[in-house]
Scaffold this active site. Structure first.
Site, PDB file in Angstrom:
ATOM      1  N   VAL A   1     -11.871 -28.351   9.323  1.00  0.00           N
ATOM      2  CA  VAL A   1     -11.421 -29.400   8.400  1.00  0.00           C
ATOM      3  C   VAL A   1     -11.404 -28.850   6.972  1.00  0.00           C
ATOM      4  O   VAL A   1     -10.419 -29.031   6.233  1.00  0.00           O
ATOM      5  CB  VAL A   1     -12.320 -30.648   8.515  1.00  0.00           C
ATOM      6  CG1 VAL A   1     -12.060 -31.629   7.373  1.00  0.00           C
ATOM      7  CG2 VAL A   1     -12.097 -31.339   9.859  1.00  0.00           C
TER       8      VAL A   1
ATOM      9  N   LYS B   1     -13.436 -18.874  13.998  1.00  0.00           N
ATOM     10  CA  LYS B   1     -13.495 -20.235  13.459  1.00  0.00           C
ATOM     11  C   LYS B   1     -13.599 -20.074  11.949  1.00  0.00           C
ATOM     12  O   LYS B   1     -14.621 -19.610  11.441  1.00  0.00           O
ATOM     13  CB  LYS B   1     -14.710 -20.959  14.042  1.00  0.00           C
ATOM     14  CG  LYS B   1     -14.986 -22.333  13.451  1.00  0.00           C
ATOM     15  CD  LYS B   1     -16.235 -22.955  14.085  1.00  0.00           C
ATOM     16  CE  LYS B   1     -16.757 -24.107  13.239  1.00  0.00           C
ATOM     17  NZ  LYS B   1     -18.087 -24.590  13.688  1.00  0.00           N
TER      18      LYS B   1
ATOM     19  N   GLU C   1      -5.372 -29.761  12.137  1.00  0.00           N
ATOM     20  CA  GLU C   1      -6.240 -28.568  12.139  1.00  0.00           C
ATOM     21  C   GLU C   1      -6.147 -27.810  13.467  1.00  0.00           C
ATOM     22  O   GLU C   1      -5.623 -28.333  14.463  1.00  0.00           O
ATOM     23  CB  GLU C   1      -7.688 -28.957  11.864  1.00  0.00           C
ATOM     24  CG  GLU C   1      -8.287 -29.869  12.923  1.00  0.00           C
ATOM     25  CD  GLU C   1      -9.786 -29.664  13.118  1.00  0.00           C
ATOM     26  OE1 GLU C   1     -10.241 -28.514  13.290  1.00  0.00           O
ATOM     27  OE2 GLU C   1     -10.515 -30.675  13.125  1.00  0.00           O
TER      28      GLU C   1
ATOM     29  N   ASP D   1     -28.394 -27.015   7.715  1.00  0.00           N
ATOM     30  CA  ASP D   1     -27.038 -26.961   8.273  1.00  0.00           C
ATOM     31  C   ASP D   1     -26.232 -28.195   7.855  1.00  0.00           C
ATOM     32  O   ASP D   1     -26.365 -29.275   8.441  1.00  0.00           O
ATOM     33  CB  ASP D   1     -27.091 -26.831   9.801  1.00  0.00           C
ATOM     34  CG  ASP D   1     -25.721 -26.501  10.385  1.00  0.00           C
ATOM     35  OD1 ASP D   1     -24.713 -26.578   9.647  1.00  0.00           O
ATOM     36  OD2 ASP D   1     -25.665 -26.161  11.585  1.00  0.00           O
TER      37      ASP D   1
ATOM     38  N   SER E   1     -22.215 -29.140   6.969  1.00  0.00           N
ATOM     39  CA  SER E   1     -20.864 -28.585   7.096  1.00  0.00           C
ATOM     40  C   SER E   1     -20.184 -28.407   5.738  1.00  0.00           C
ATOM     41  O   SER E   1     -20.290 -29.263   4.851  1.00  0.00           O
ATOM     42  CB  SER E   1     -20.018 -29.511   7.964  1.00  0.00           C
ATOM     43  OG  SER E   1     -18.684 -29.040   8.003  1.00  0.00           O
ATOM     44  N   ALA E   2     -19.440 -27.322   5.612  1.00  0.00           N
ATOM     45  CA  ALA E   2     -18.621 -27.075   4.422  1.00  0.00           C
ATOM     46  C   ALA E   2     -17.549 -28.157   4.251  1.00  0.00           C
ATOM     47  O   ALA E   2     -16.990 -28.308   3.164  1.00  0.00           O
ATOM     48  CB  ALA E   2     -17.957 -25.699   4.519  1.00  0.00           C
ATOM     49  N   ASP E   3     -17.284 -28.939   5.319  1.00  0.00           N
ATOM     50  CA  ASP E   3     -16.291 -30.020   5.207  1.00  0.00           C
ATOM     51  C   ASP E   3     -16.679 -30.997   4.090  1.00  0.00           C
ATOM     52  O   ASP E   3     -15.804 -31.550   3.408  1.00  0.00           O
ATOM     53  CB  ASP E   3     -16.194 -30.815   6.525  1.00  0.00           C
ATOM     54  CG  ASP E   3     -15.659 -30.000   7.683  1.00  0.00           C
ATOM     55  OD1 ASP E   3     -15.251 -28.840   7.480  1.00  0.00           O
ATOM     56  OD2 ASP E   3     -15.673 -30.533   8.822  1.00  0.00           O
TER      57      ASP E   3
ATOM     58  N   LYS F   1     -19.633 -37.607  14.581  1.00  0.00           N
ATOM     59  CA  LYS F   1     -20.333 -37.707  15.848  1.00  0.00           C
ATOM     60  C   LYS F   1     -21.818 -37.919  15.617  1.00  0.00           C
ATOM     61  O   LYS F   1     -22.382 -37.360  14.687  1.00  0.00           O
ATOM     62  CB  LYS F   1     -20.182 -36.404  16.634  1.00  0.00           C
ATOM     63  CG  LYS F   1     -18.871 -36.272  17.328  1.00  0.00           C
ATOM     64  CD  LYS F   1     -18.625 -34.839  17.744  1.00  0.00           C
ATOM     65  CE  LYS F   1     -18.532 -33.953  16.564  1.00  0.00           C
ATOM     66  NZ  LYS F   1     -17.393 -34.190  15.695  1.00  0.00           N
TER      67      LYS F   1
HETATM   68  N1  PSU Z   1     -15.695 -32.249  15.487  1.00  0.00           N
HETATM   69  C1  PSU Z   1     -14.995 -32.387  16.640  1.00  0.00           C
HETATM   70  N2  PSU Z   1     -14.193 -31.375  17.043  1.00  0.00           N
HETATM   71  C2  PSU Z   1     -14.052 -30.249  16.318  1.00  0.00           C
HETATM   72  C3  PSU Z   1     -14.786 -30.118  15.090  1.00  0.00           C
HETATM   73  C4  PSU Z   1     -15.580 -31.143  14.710  1.00  0.00           C
HETATM   74  O1  PSU Z   1     -15.110 -33.394  17.318  1.00  0.00           O
HETATM   75  O2  PSU Z   1     -13.300 -29.356  16.730  1.00  0.00           O
HETATM   76  C5  PSU Z   1     -14.571 -28.893  14.242  1.00  0.00           C
HETATM   77  C6  PSU Z   1     -13.745 -29.234  12.992  1.00  0.00           C
HETATM   78  O3  PSU Z   1     -12.837 -28.176  12.763  1.00  0.00           O
HETATM   79  C7  PSU Z   1     -14.776 -29.282  11.894  1.00  0.00           C
HETATM   80  C8  PSU Z   1     -15.729 -28.225  12.356  1.00  0.00           C
HETATM   81  O4  PSU Z   1     -14.263 -29.029  10.613  1.00  0.00           O
HETATM   82  O5  PSU Z   1     -15.820 -28.405  13.767  1.00  0.00           O
HETATM   83  C9  PSU Z   1     -17.082 -28.350  11.723  1.00  0.00           C
HETATM   84  O6  PSU Z   1     -17.822 -27.231  12.030  1.00  0.00           O
HETATM   85  P1  PSU Z   1     -19.204 -26.949  11.269  1.00  0.00           P
HETATM   86  O7  PSU Z   1     -20.098 -28.058  11.715  1.00  0.00           O
HETATM   87  O8  PSU Z   1     -19.624 -25.603  11.738  1.00  0.00           O
HETATM   88  O9  PSU Z   1     -18.879 -27.033   9.806  1.00  0.00           O
HETATM   89 MN    MN Z   2     -22.851 -25.557   9.893  1.00  0.00          MN
END
Ligand code: PSU
Ligand code: MN
Length: 307
Positions: free
Chosen positions: A109, A89, A27, A141, A143-145, A162
């Protein structure tokens, strides 16, 4: 669907796809928003080298020049790393708008999985996935992941989630979405900087060949993504108790500054870097390399199965 005008696959990746050779997707949000310059650039180069050293072809994915790039040049890596937060992003919903504007973006992701699947790549290595944020019962909140893992048939090798996230809720949503969570050599779901979270994985697998057999069946059944949780190497790991204080401080700073939504994860990672005097970043880089190695081994085992 009409994907071809938007997909730009590097010649080396296209040749590997045609020849059934092992490929590992990588990624780019980790480059643009996950790490500071210049460590992000050296990490991006090194992770590709680790994939190669273990017998697979790396395909770093990003949105550049109005296309979904699968396999970027070294010059592209440099542009992504230098531009950092100036790049967008890209989450799933952003893709069409970014392409329409010809904008540059790191892919999360979720988006990297989506583009990898469009290109025909099944294995993807990253650091940590997004998840359910602490306090999600108020902020919503998530994540879309987690949604993407449920729907898109790509296997993501990560070091868990994390503990700036709510790990218990993250695992619940993965279960709801039908995502198998496999521990690679562990019964405990790892917490990124720490090797354990106190939460169990669904299934443990101890080697790449047995993971590949499971992935073949998952694909035969026409099912979605798989999450493989691979703990950070011992030498680079933190005790959960040693990192929790920094996490609390980073979360409090985000709250005080009103940081929310897509800015939350990059802000928290940057604060952890500052609060730990750079040590969180060294661990982050080490776990990415370890995930790239395991991902390449799994990709090789999968390619061997097909022969
Ligand atoms: N965790 C990390 N480093 C990162 C990310 C997550 O340790 O760079 C990034 C990844 O690309 C993940 C995204 O898909 O953050 C998730 O963002 P959000 O929580 O806004 O969905
Ligand atoms: Mn989010």
């Amino acid at each position: 669907m009409n994907i071809d005008p938007y997909l730009s696959i590097a010649p080396e990746v296209a040749a590997a796809l045609a020849g059934g050779q092992p490929i590992v997707a990588l990624e780019s949000t980790i480059i643009t928003h996950g790490m500071p310059y210049p460590q992000n650039l050296s990490m991006a180069r090194e992770v590709e080298a680790v994939v190669r050293a273990h017998g697979a072809v790396p395909a770093t994915i990003a949105i550049m020049d109005g296309t979904l790039k699968v396999g970027v040049s070294d010059g592209d890596l440099e542009v992504l790393a230098r531009d950092g937060h100036k790049a967008a992003k890209a989450s799933r919903r952003d893709m069409a708008a970014l392409l329409a504007r010809g904008a540059m973006a790191g892919t999360t992701v979720a988006t990297t999985m989506q583009i990898a699947a469009l290109a025909g790549i099944r294995i993807f290595a990253t650091g940590g996935i997004g998840g359910v944020h602490r306090g999600a019962e108020e902020s919503f909140d998530i994540s879309a992941d987690l949604e993407e893992l449920g729907r898109t048939p790509v296997t993501v090798i990560c070091a868990g989630a994390k503990s700036i996230l709510d790990i218990a809720k993250t695992l619940e949503v993965l279960e709801t979405n039908g995502v198998p969570v496999l521990g690679f050599g562990t019964d405990d779901f790892p917490a990124f900087w720490a090797r354990t979270s106190g939460h169990k994985v669904d299934q443990r697998f101890d080697d790449a060949a047995s993971v590949a057999r499971m992935l073949k069946i998952q694909a035969d059944l026409g099912m979605g993504g798989v999450l493989i949780a691979n703990p950070i190497p011992e030498a680079d790991a933190w005790e959960a108790s040693a990192i929790e204080g920094f996490i609390q401080q980073a979360l409090a700073d985000a709250e005080a500054q009103g940081i929310k939504g897509k800015a939350a994860t990059p802000f928290l990672l940057q604060r952890m870097f500052e609060l730990t005097g750079g040590k969180s970043l060294a661990s982050n880089i080490a776990l990415v390399m370890n995930n790239a190695k395991v991902a390449a081994q799994i990709a090789v085992a999968l390619a061997d199965n097909r022969k």
